[in-house]
Design an enzyme around this catalytic site. Structure first.
Site, PDB file in Angstrom:
ATOM      1  CE  LYS A  35      -0.239  -0.213   5.114  1.00 49.21           C
ATOM      2  NZ  LYS A  35      -1.183  -0.516   6.146  1.00 49.21           N
ATOM      3  NE  ARG A 129      -6.224   0.847  12.063  1.00 51.81           N
ATOM      4  CZ  ARG A 129      -4.973   0.691  11.549  1.00 51.81           C
ATOM      5  NH1 ARG A 129      -4.183   1.548  11.472  1.00 51.81           N
ATOM      6  NH2 ARG A 129      -4.720  -0.523  10.968  1.00 51.81           N
ATOM      7  CE1 TYR A 255      13.481  31.091   5.018  1.00 50.82           C
ATOM      8  CE2 TYR A 255      13.582  28.691   4.361  1.00 50.82           C
ATOM      9  CZ  TYR A 255      13.178  30.033   3.990  1.00 50.82           C
ATOM     10  OH  TYR A 255      12.889  29.994   2.773  1.00 50.82           O
TER      11      TYR A 255
HETATM   12  C1  LIG Z   1      -0.257  -1.528   6.900  1.00 46.60           C
HETATM   13  C2  LIG Z   1      -1.022  -2.638   7.373  1.00 46.60           C
HETATM   14  C3  LIG Z   1      -0.113  -4.005   7.643  1.00 46.60           C
HETATM   15  C4  LIG Z   1       1.450  -3.751   7.505  1.00 46.60           C
HETATM   16  O1  LIG Z   1       1.992  -3.268   8.650  1.00 46.60           O
HETATM   17  P1  LIG Z   1       3.434  -2.886   8.987  1.00 46.60           P
HETATM   18  O2  LIG Z   1       3.621  -2.432  10.285  1.00 46.60           O
HETATM   19  O3  LIG Z   1       3.855  -2.201   7.881  1.00 46.60           O
HETATM   20  O4  LIG Z   1       4.325  -4.476   8.596  1.00 46.60           O
HETATM   21  C5  LIG Z   1      -0.486  -5.011   8.071  1.00 46.60           C
HETATM   22  N1  LIG Z   1      -1.974  -5.259   8.318  1.00 46.60           N
HETATM   23  C6  LIG Z   1      -2.874  -3.995   8.257  1.00 46.60           C
HETATM   24  C7  LIG Z   1      -4.190  -4.341   8.484  1.00 46.60           C
HETATM   25  C8  LIG Z   1      -2.322  -2.857   7.719  1.00 46.60           C
HETATM   26  O5  LIG Z   1      -3.172  -1.946   7.594  1.00 46.60           O
END
Ligand SMILES: *Cc1c(COP(=O)(O)O)cnc(C)c1O
Length: 358
Positions: A35, A129, A255
């Site tokens: 993703k 969640r 800055y």
């Molecule tokens: C993003 C995600 C993962 C992967 O998590 P990492 O910590 O990057 O290994 C696994 N499961 C779900 C549901 C996620 O949203």
């Protein structure tokens, strides 16, 4: 000549990290989480590089799943956030996408269509969640039977809240809740385990784990770096030194005139900034490297540039490439200096930075 600010992507390192994830997951299989544009590495090249090894991919949303199909890859793609609109269900069925069903309105959408994609049910074991509570599963299963959708159900997924902290009792509690909640349906598969869970001794990962950050060499564990866990850095963020000068004691840099030079210092400007996704919160003393030597940032990060102290690299010249993170300086170190995690740095690299694959 194009600007030589570049993110070099080592696809061999990516494959080696995936193999480590598979070994640690075994006997579970590991779906490759790609993703967020492959955590900033480019979803298509990443998915292609893993095509011979990964039996399944996982993404957040439909657009990402489509990018994998458009690249000609045929593996199933799990959509971790499920569908956002009822018409997407048919597309999932047609394309071999496996949406995660996490709320009642998605069940209603399923009831309204003839399309029957393979799908997963999310169980909320404490992350709060997404997902159905353990106590809601019997009713949900009856509903799925009633609408004739049960045959598409591949299994259950849950997500850990604290797997990055091996001392937290939460992961074991969530695992127990998940096992208990899903026990009435032993014929279905079960998926748990972000990257961190692969490093918890004795942690069951059931049928499918879901490694993400570890594929890209970032550490999923608090207080550990990727290389300390046997992971290889995949992205090297590099940018050229575009000028060098000596600033005199008492002068300031950048800055806010926030950094005051203590004694005469040879410094350089590097052509990378927050407009490229380098974190603005990385302050003075954040490490970088030039010609294999570690140097440090001074002053504030600008949009297109940042300043480095070259005291430690007297041979460094204009045109030399500075590594912001990669082999010499770990992305986890920079993340710590910026008060964040490697995930945010890697996914934050902007479109201005070309990716160079090898
Ligand atoms: C993003 C995600 C993962 C992967 O998590 P990492 O910590 O990057 O290994 C696994 N499961 C779900 C549901 C996620 O949203």
């Amino acid at each position: 000549m194009p600007r030589s600010t570049v993110a070099r992507i080592d696809l061999k390192a990516l494959r080696e990290n995936y193999r480590l994830a598979s070994e640690l997951a075994s006997p579970a299989l590991a779906m490759a989480v790609v993703k967020a544009d492959g955590y900033g590495h480019g979803i298509v090249p990443v998915a292609q590089a893993l095509a011979n090894d990964a039996p399944k991919y996982a993404v957040a949303c439909l657009g990402e799943a489509l990018a994998i199909r458009d690249a000609g890859l045929r593996q199933p793609v799990v959509m971790l956030q499920g569908v956002h609109a009822p018409e997407d269900i048919e597309l999932c069925a047609r394309q071999g996408f496996e949406p995660v069903l996490h709320s009642r309105h998605q069940v209603d959408w399923l009831a309204q269509t003839e399309a029957r994609p393979t799908f997963w049910v999310k169980v909320n074991t404490g992350m709060n969640r997404l997902g159905f509570l353990p106590g809601e599963l019997s009713e949900l299963m009856a509903k799925l039977d009633a609408i004739g959708a049960r045959s598409g159900l591949q299994g259950f997924v849950t997500h850990f809240a604290c797997a990055d902290d091996r001392d937290s009792p939460m992961t074991a509690e969530q695992t127990a809740r998940f096992e208990q909640a899903t026990a009435p349906w032993p014929e279905l598969m079960r998926s748990v385990g972000n990257s961190a869970a692969h490093f918890i001794p004795g942690q069951p990962l059931f049928d499918w784990s879901r490694p993400g950050i570890m594929l890209y060499g970032g550490s999923p564990l608090v207080g550990k770096t990727g290389p300390e866990l046997g992971l290889k850095p995949v992205m090297s963020l590099e940018a050229p030194l575009i000028t060098t000068r000596t600033v005199r004691a008492g002068e300031t840099v950048g800055y806010g005139a926030g950094f005051v030079v203590e004694h005469d210092t040879r410094m350089g400007m590097v052509a990378v900034g927050y407009g490229d996704g380098y974190p603005r919160h990385a302050g003075t003393d954040t490490p970088a490297a030039v010609n294999g030597r570690r140097i440090r940032l001074i002053g504030r990060v600008s949009m297109d540039m940042l300043a480095v102290d070259l005291s430690n690299a007297p041979e460094a010249r204009e045109g030399d490439q500075v590594e912001l993170w990669g082999q010499t300086v770990g992305v986890d170190e920079v993340a710590r200096c910026a008060g964040t995690i490697s995930y945010e740095l890697l996914t934050g690299i902007t479109a201005r930075v070309p990716r160079d694959y090898r």
